[in-house]
Scaffold this active site. Structure first.
Site, PDB file in Angstrom:
ATOM      1  N   TYR A   1       0.881  -1.066  -0.144  1.00 22.32           N
ATOM      2  CA  TYR A   1       0.170   0.029  -0.135  1.00 22.32           C
ATOM      3  C   TYR A   1       1.090   1.232   0.041  1.00 22.32           C
ATOM      4  CZ  TYR A   1      -2.683  -3.727   2.394  1.00 22.32           C
ATOM      5  OH  TYR A   1      -3.335  -4.709   2.892  1.00 22.32           O
ATOM      6  N   ARG A   2       0.653   2.161  -0.798  1.00 25.60           N
ATOM      7  CA  ARG A   2       1.598   3.303  -1.143  1.00 25.60           C
ATOM      8  C   ARG A   2       1.421   4.192   0.364  1.00 25.60           C
ATOM      9  NH1 ARG A   2      -2.865   6.232  -4.573  1.00 25.60           N
ATOM     10  NH2 ARG A   2      -3.667   7.477  -2.957  1.00 25.60           N
TER      11      ARG A   2
ATOM     12  N   GLU B   1       1.028 -14.376   3.133  1.00 26.62           N
ATOM     13  CA  GLU B   1       1.826 -13.958   1.711  1.00 26.62           C
ATOM     14  C   GLU B   1       3.240 -14.544   1.725  1.00 26.62           C
ATOM     15  OE1 GLU B   1      -0.338 -11.577   3.096  1.00 26.62           O
ATOM     16  OE2 GLU B   1      -1.713 -11.017   1.574  1.00 26.62           O
TER      17      GLU B   1
ATOM     18  N   ASP C   1      -1.747   7.760 -10.528  1.00 28.53           N
ATOM     19  CA  ASP C   1      -2.108   6.332 -10.201  1.00 28.53           C
ATOM     20  C   ASP C   1      -2.163   5.638 -11.444  1.00 28.53           C
ATOM     21  OD1 ASP C   1      -2.747   4.172  -8.274  1.00 28.53           O
ATOM     22  OD2 ASP C   1      -3.846   5.716  -7.231  1.00 28.53           O
TER      23      ASP C   1
HETATM   24  C1  FMN Z   1       2.639  -0.592  -6.989  1.00 26.05           C
HETATM   25  C2  FMN Z   1       1.658  -0.900  -6.551  1.00 26.05           C
HETATM   26  C3  FMN Z   1       1.127   0.120  -5.543  1.00 26.05           C
HETATM   27  C4  FMN Z   1      -0.117  -0.282  -4.807  1.00 26.05           C
HETATM   28  N1  FMN Z   1      -0.631   0.602  -4.037  1.00 26.05           N
HETATM   29  C5  FMN Z   1      -1.652   0.126  -3.245  1.00 26.05           C
HETATM   30  C6  FMN Z   1      -2.385   1.072  -2.361  1.00 26.05           C
HETATM   31  O1  FMN Z   1      -1.750   2.300  -2.197  1.00 26.05           O
HETATM   32  N2  FMN Z   1      -3.650   0.854  -1.836  1.00 26.05           N
HETATM   33  C7  FMN Z   1      -4.014  -0.526  -1.743  1.00 26.05           C
HETATM   34  O2  FMN Z   1      -4.950  -0.696  -1.115  1.00 26.05           O
HETATM   35  N3  FMN Z   1      -3.632  -1.324  -2.906  1.00 26.05           N
HETATM   36  C8  FMN Z   1      -2.422  -1.194  -3.510  1.00 26.05           C
HETATM   37  N4  FMN Z   1      -1.820  -1.887  -4.516  1.00 26.05           N
HETATM   38  C9  FMN Z   1      -2.433  -3.264  -4.618  1.00 26.05           C
HETATM   39  C10 FMN Z   1      -2.387  -4.120  -3.411  1.00 26.05           C
HETATM   40  O3  FMN Z   1      -0.836  -4.317  -3.172  1.00 26.05           O
HETATM   41  C11 FMN Z   1      -2.818  -5.514  -3.693  1.00 26.05           C
HETATM   42  O4  FMN Z   1      -4.244  -5.399  -3.844  1.00 26.05           O
HETATM   43  C12 FMN Z   1      -2.583  -6.434  -2.706  1.00 26.05           C
HETATM   44  O5  FMN Z   1      -3.225  -7.919  -2.990  1.00 26.05           O
HETATM   45  C13 FMN Z   1      -3.326  -5.981  -1.277  1.00 26.05           C
HETATM   46  O6  FMN Z   1      -3.044  -7.051  -0.110  1.00 26.05           O
HETATM   47  P1  FMN Z   1      -3.904  -7.636   0.674  1.00 26.05           P
HETATM   48  O7  FMN Z   1      -4.958  -8.393   0.142  1.00 26.05           O
HETATM   49  O8  FMN Z   1      -3.449  -8.482   1.844  1.00 26.05           O
HETATM   50  O9  FMN Z   1      -4.734  -6.374   1.290  1.00 26.05           O
HETATM   51  C14 FMN Z   1      -0.699  -1.612  -5.240  1.00 26.05           C
HETATM   52  C15 FMN Z   1      -0.100  -2.560  -6.070  1.00 26.05           C
HETATM   53  C16 FMN Z   1       0.831  -2.238  -6.629  1.00 26.05           C
HETATM   54  C17 FMN Z   1       1.631  -3.123  -7.538  1.00 26.05           C
HETATM   55 MN    MN Z   2      -3.596 -10.333   2.385  1.00 24.44          MN
END
Ligand code: FMN
Ligand code: MN
Length: 488
Positions: free
Chosen positions: A172-173, A234, A283
């Site tokens: 998450y950024r 993960e 984004d």
């Molecule tokens: C470069 C990049 C930046 C990302 N930024 C965000 C973000 O700011 N917020 C978010 O919710 N997901 C973001 N994502 C997507 C999440 O990393 C992705 O949905 C991930 O599976 C979330 O993990 P979780 O399922 O454990 O919550 C980003 C993905 C990438 C590749």
């Molecule tokens: Mn997860």
């Protein structure tokens, strides 16, 4: 052997001429983005900025921004190898008879060998800073002109489910607010946000501990991006991808563990009662996501290696590095989708569809309404729930070929009959939705229609020349000299 850490992978990239060192001073404010954007779009190498302006720490971008480098990162010749391994584990799930059960044992043992392993010390703690630390030390990018500030773009944000104690890792950024605080942009449907809400429900004035790991061996760094089910670690999946367990070391000031080989670790907490304005941010939709209210991450300790590297990525107008990450996810998780829905033949998410906007699915249709059933399946399948347009085609359409899809799908629809709208959760980044996080989605049934579905005519065949004619023309083709004939 799995890559030991990020620098080990960089050495491999350098050996294969897949890494370019940039020794000129380059500004992390906008300039690194512009250079990286051009490099990604040209299919160029990973970039190591040795002298980012204002920092002594090198920055890395475009790490896995081609399919070739993604294969190197996962140590395979092609992503199909990873998909095959996934399939081999799924296949042994329900053994029938004693023989199958016995055959399953080594597989289970192998799976067991991927669980993360705790170690006593890690390179990521060579330097421990509990005082006198600041994010200013790092070459954190301001990516695009209208961005609200600098953003950490490739963190592994680690939290524990307050109820089960299970770990989550999410990318998450994080917008830099000052040297010791950042935003925490976990979108409302993500697991980190779930942990936050669950902690707040039991203790509204309390805190949730968070550790942020930045830069590790590639399979581990990708962990936070993988769409694995809630409460599945993960890091177990990274262990599976790298065929060696992720080694974890206990943090110094929070009850969380981080990959021992990480370059930089931020330890701290979010206050459960605190939100701040986050954004805007250029984004991965190719547009800015606007300001919103998000939790604030307070850093209480930074640990890092003696000579840390800073791993980051940019998102923006497609294609970017995240397309190659998303494509890998599409290939790796396809066997899992097929396990649940064996009628699925293939799935594609073209770069321009930026993942959540378009998924093309081909199916082997076997009953009336089958395409609509698959749309609903996609909308209830983990993060595929965000898919704004699901286009379902027959098994004989090659979903990887956008031209073929546009041609055949549009020929196959009577729009009023074949398009279906539903309401539900949409991606936070969808700026067109009527409300943040809530809106409509569209399914297009572009399969051949059946009488049971209200189509009573005969469905025409696709035009194909008969083989005998083709053969006769093949035989004389050369004499006709029509190949490559150019007008002078
Ligand atoms: C470069 C990049 C930046 C990302 N930024 C965000 C973000 O700011 N917020 C978010 O919710 N997901 C973001 N994502 C997507 C999440 O990393 C992705 O949905 C991930 O599976 C979330 O993990 P979780 O399922 O454990 O919550 C980003 C993905 C990438 C590749
Ligand atoms: Mn997860």
């Amino acid at each position: 052997m799995a890559y030991r850490d990020l620098r080990d992978f960089l050495r491999t990239l350098e050996r294969k001429d897949e890494l370019r060192r940039i020794s000129a001073e380059v500004d992390p404010v906008l300039e690194i983005t512009e250079i990286t954007d051009r490099a990604v779009k040209a299919g160029g190498p990973a970039l190591l900025f040795e002298r980012p302006k204002g920092s002594r720490i090198p920055a890395i971008t475009n790490l896995v921004g081609t399919e070739r480098r993604m294969n190197l990162a996962l140590e395979v010749e092609s992503l199909e190898e990873v998909a095959d391994r996934v399939r081999s584990f799924i296949d042994v799930q329900s053994p029938q008879g004693i023989l199958e059960k016995v055959k399953m044992l080594p597989k289970l043992a192998e799976l067991g060998s991927f669980f993360p392993k705790t170690v006593r010390s890690g390179d990521c703690q060579e330097v421990v800073r509990t005082e006198n630390f600041s994010l200013d030390y790092f070459p954190i990018l301001k990516c695009w002109p209208q961005d609200g500030g600098r953003y950490i773009t490739w963190p592994m944000v680690i939290t524990k489910n307050p109820e089960t104690g299970k770990r989550n890792v999410g990318c998450y950024r994080m917008q830099v607010f000052d040297g010791r605080t950042t935003g925490m942009h976990w979108q409302t449907q993500k697991h980190g946000a779930e942990h936050f809400r669950s902690a707040r429900a039991s203790n509204p004035g309390g805190k949730l501990e968070v550790a942020v790991a930045i830069g590790a061996d590639p399979a581990t760094a990708l962990a936070g991006i993988l769409p694995v089910p809630p409460d599945m670690d993960e890091f177990l999946f990274s262990g599976f991808l790298r065929r060696e367990p992720v080694e974890l070391v206990q943090c110094k000031t929070v009850d969380l563990a981080v990959p021992a080989n990480t370059e930089v670790v931020l330890e701290g907490y979010v206050e459960l009662s605190e939100l701040a304005t986050e954004g805007p941010f250029g984004d991965h939709t190719g547009f800015y996501s606007l300001e919103g209210q998000y939790p604030v991450f307070h850093i209480q300790c930074i640990t890092h290696r003696k000579d840390p590297l800073y791993l980051t990525t940019i998102v923006g107008p497609p294609p970017q590095e995240d397309y190659f990450i998303g494509h890998a996810i599409e290939r790796i998780f396809l066997p899992v989708m097929k396990m649940q829905y064996p009628e699925i033949v293939d799935v594609a998410m073209p770069a321009e569809g930026i993942f959540q906007n378009l998924m093309i699915v081909s199916i082997r249709k076997s009953y009336p309404g089958h395409a609509r059933k698959i749309m609903n399946a996609i909308w209830s399948l983990g993060q595929a729930m965000f898919t704004k347009v699901v286009l379902v085609v027959d098994h004989d359409v090659n979903v990887q070929d956008s031209k073929e899809v546009v041609w055949k799908a549009l020929c196959a629809i009577d729009p009023e009959r074949d398009i279906q709208f539903v309401l539900g959760p949409v991606d936070t980044l969808d700026h067109a939705a009527r409300r943040q996080d809530f809106g409509s989605k569209m399914g297009i049934d572009a399969t051949r229609k059946w009488a049971e579905e209200g189509y009573y005519g005969p469905w025409p065949d696709e035009i194909k020349m008969d083989p005998a004619t083709k053969k006769r023309v093949d035989a004389i083709w050369h004499q006709l000299k029509l190949d490559g004939s150019k007008k002078k």
